[in-house]
Design a protein around this motif. Structure first.
Motif, mmCIF file in Angstrom:
data_model
loop_
_atom_site.group_PDB
_atom_site.id
_atom_site.type_symbol
_atom_site.label_atom_id
_atom_site.label_comp_id
_atom_site.label_asym_id
_atom_site.label_seq_id
_atom_site.Cartn_x
_atom_site.Cartn_y
_atom_site.Cartn_z
ATOM 1 N N LEU A 53 0.835 -1.212 0.000
ATOM 2 C CA LEU A 53 0.000 0.000 0.000
ATOM 3 C C LEU A 53 0.866 1.256 0.000
ATOM 4 C CD1 LEU A 53 -2.985 0.881 0.113
ATOM 5 C CD2 LEU A 53 -2.769 0.977 2.608
ATOM 6 N N GLU A 54 1.984 1.203 0.706
ATOM 7 C CA GLU A 54 2.887 2.355 0.750
ATOM 8 C C GLU A 54 3.440 2.667 -0.639
ATOM 9 O OE1 GLU A 54 6.264 4.744 0.873
ATOM 10 O OE2 GLU A 54 6.445 2.594 0.442
ATOM 11 N N ILE A 55 3.762 1.603 -1.403
ATOM 12 C CA ILE A 55 4.245 1.805 -2.782
ATOM 13 C C ILE A 55 3.133 2.385 -3.652
ATOM 14 C CG2 ILE A 55 5.022 0.631 -4.880
ATOM 15 C CD1 ILE A 55 6.537 -1.342 -3.136
ATOM 16 N N VAL A 56 1.917 1.841 -3.519
ATOM 17 C CA VAL A 56 0.785 2.283 -4.345
ATOM 18 C C VAL A 56 0.444 3.750 -4.073
ATOM 19 C CG1 VAL A 56 -1.675 1.947 -4.795
ATOM 20 C CG2 VAL A 56 -0.172 -0.044 -4.555
ATOM 21 N N SER A 67 11.509 10.332 5.995
ATOM 22 C CA SER A 67 11.717 9.349 7.063
ATOM 23 C C SER A 67 10.488 8.494 7.350
ATOM 24 C CB SER A 67 12.153 10.054 8.356
ATOM 25 O OG SER A 67 11.167 10.980 8.782
ATOM 26 N N LEU A 68 9.296 8.981 7.012
ATOM 27 C CA LEU A 68 8.071 8.222 7.272
ATOM 28 C C LEU A 68 7.695 7.296 6.126
ATOM 29 C CD1 LEU A 68 5.761 10.853 9.007
ATOM 30 C CD2 LEU A 68 7.028 8.973 10.062
ATOM 31 N N ILE A 69 7.918 7.731 4.878
ATOM 32 C CA ILE A 69 7.493 6.923 3.726
ATOM 33 C C ILE A 69 8.650 6.564 2.787
ATOM 34 C CG2 ILE A 69 5.124 7.753 3.771
ATOM 35 C CD1 ILE A 69 5.860 9.718 1.537
ATOM 36 N N ALA A 87 7.098 1.301 8.387
ATOM 37 C CA ALA A 87 7.217 -0.045 7.816
ATOM 38 C C ALA A 87 8.313 -0.833 8.522
ATOM 39 C CB ALA A 87 7.520 0.055 6.321
ATOM 40 N N LEU A 88 9.429 -0.188 8.775
ATOM 41 C CA LEU A 88 10.548 -0.869 9.448
ATOM 42 C C LEU A 88 10.152 -1.314 10.847
ATOM 43 C CD1 LEU A 88 13.517 -1.733 9.475
ATOM 44 C CD2 LEU A 88 14.105 0.544 10.317
#
Length: 401
Positions: A70-73, A285-287, A338-339
């Motif tokens: 979802l982060e990539i999309v 730093s967040l995405i 994500a990490l």
């Protein structure tokens, strides 16, 4: 009747597992075909079940990979990073292999060891031929003398060996002699080809098993005995030129050791560049970065500007070295959230699925991901997929179906 039994679905799945594991070492195409047939059979069997109780860790794993996708999309480039999305999906569905049949895990371990044993015979054959040709065990280089018979990179052979070590303990739990003979052979193969991480892990595995099987306690005598074993171990390591050089034991003082690491350990230069990337304007730093290609380009640029040894610099640029650390890469591509989610999954797994195997697989995954980016390699996805699947295997104390 015997012929009919031979071709039952269960035996077909076992044969496919052997083909799947063997093809990891020898053939990418067969590897993909055998895996997707196995996955298709498992999904078909799951669909026929009235009730399947999935382990809560599996839902956590799926949530983590869906978040990465979802982060990539939403913030990345779906088209540019479509291959990465497919690999995340593959890792998310991999555990389904083991949910259709509660007996499949046991047979999978045995089939894995059969396939690995075949490859181990090939390895020892290559070792003998190499010794005849060179009159020494000179596997510390990445030259043709090791590539000619190893077929895959030393690092991934080491990962397959670590998995085999845990399976040997599970399959031969009560057969002590066979267990230690097999563990010793796996250790010997990894020791001879100078696979650092797997050699150290197998030493740890054998040591833990000795304490468990022989009811050893942390007395001063046992501690002294352990120290003696370590001394003997380091003596043998000193006789293996490969291990000695790869562990930087051929130095005389700390300053020389640090210089050897800086010059000969590629991750020193790579991780220095990775640290620089977090200061780039393109990084959030967040995405994280928008695309994998941006990370690759910025790393190559950093190699060009910071590596002063010409041959080394050209080699890094030519091979487009990635971060060689999956945790760093997840942070760069997906950001801090994500990490944190991914690390949290790996840390809680041994506490939710309380078994020695889960603990061992957690150690394998964490240690391997710390030195490599397996999510972006086919062989890495499959081998790490096995580890993650067994972290998510249903709790035996609960009703399975």
């Amino acid at each position: 009747m015997a012929v009919k039994k031979l071709f039952t679905l269960f035996n077909i799945k076992n044969a496919l597992v052997v083909i799947f594991i063997l093809s990891i070492f020898f053939s990418n195409a067969i590897n993909n075909i055998s895996f997707f047939i196995l996955l298709g059979i498992s999904i078909f069997e799951i669909a026929k079940k009235k009730k399947i109780e999935f382990n809560k860790l599996y839902f956590f794993l799926v949530f983590v990979f869906l978040y990465l996708i979802l982060e990539i999309v939403l913030f990345g480039d779906f088209t540019e990073d479509s291959q990465i999305i497919l690999r995340y999906l593959l890792l998310a569905v991999f555990p389904l292999l083991f949910y259709a049949d509660k007996h499949f895990l046991s047979s999978f371990k045995k089939c894995y060891l059969i396939a690995y044993s075949v490859f181990l015979v090939v390895i020892f054959y290559g070792v003998i031929l190499n010794y005849i040709n060179f009159q020494e065990f000179n596997f510390y280089t990445t030259g043709k003398n090791i590539k000619n018979f190893l077929y895959i990179e030393r690092l991934y052979f080491g990962l397959s060996s670590m998995i085999a070590g845990v399976f040997i303990i599970d399959v031969f739990k009560e057969k002590i002699k066979i267990k230690y003979v097999l563990l010793s052979l796996v250790f010997l193969a990894n020791f001879l080809i100078s696979s650092r991480l797997s050699t150290l892990f197998l030493i740890f595995l054998i040591f833990i098993q000795c304490f468990k099987n022989f009811n050893l306690k942390l007395s001063y005598k046992n501690i002294l005995a352990f120290i003696g074993i370590l001394v003997i171990g380091f003596f043998f390591i000193s006789k293996n030129k490969g291990i000695k050089e790869r562990l930087f034991l051929n130095v005389s003082n700390l300053d020389e050791f640090i210089e050897e690491v800086k010059i000969k350990e590629p991750r020193f230069a790579i991780w220095r560049c990775v640290a620089n990337l977090k200061n780039k304007e393109e990084f959030n730093s967040l995405i994280g970065y928008k695309t994998d290609l941006q990370i690759e380009n910025d790393l190559i640029k950093c190699y060009s500007e910071t590596i002063y040894i010409k041959d080394k610099r050209e080699w890094f640029v030519k091979n487009k070295y990635n971060s060689h650390n999956q945790f760093f890469y997840i942070y760069l591509l997906h950001g801090a959230i994500a990490l944190i989610l991914f690390i949290l999954f790996l840390l809680v797994a041994p506490f939710i699925n309380k078994s020695s195997s889960v603990t061992f697989f957690s150690i394998i995954v964490i240690s391997f991901l710390f030195i490599e980016n397996p999510f972006f390699r086919q062989i890495g996805v499959y081998l790490i997929g096995i580890c993650l699947s067994l972290l998510c295997y249903p709790d035996k104390k609960k009703s399975y179906v």
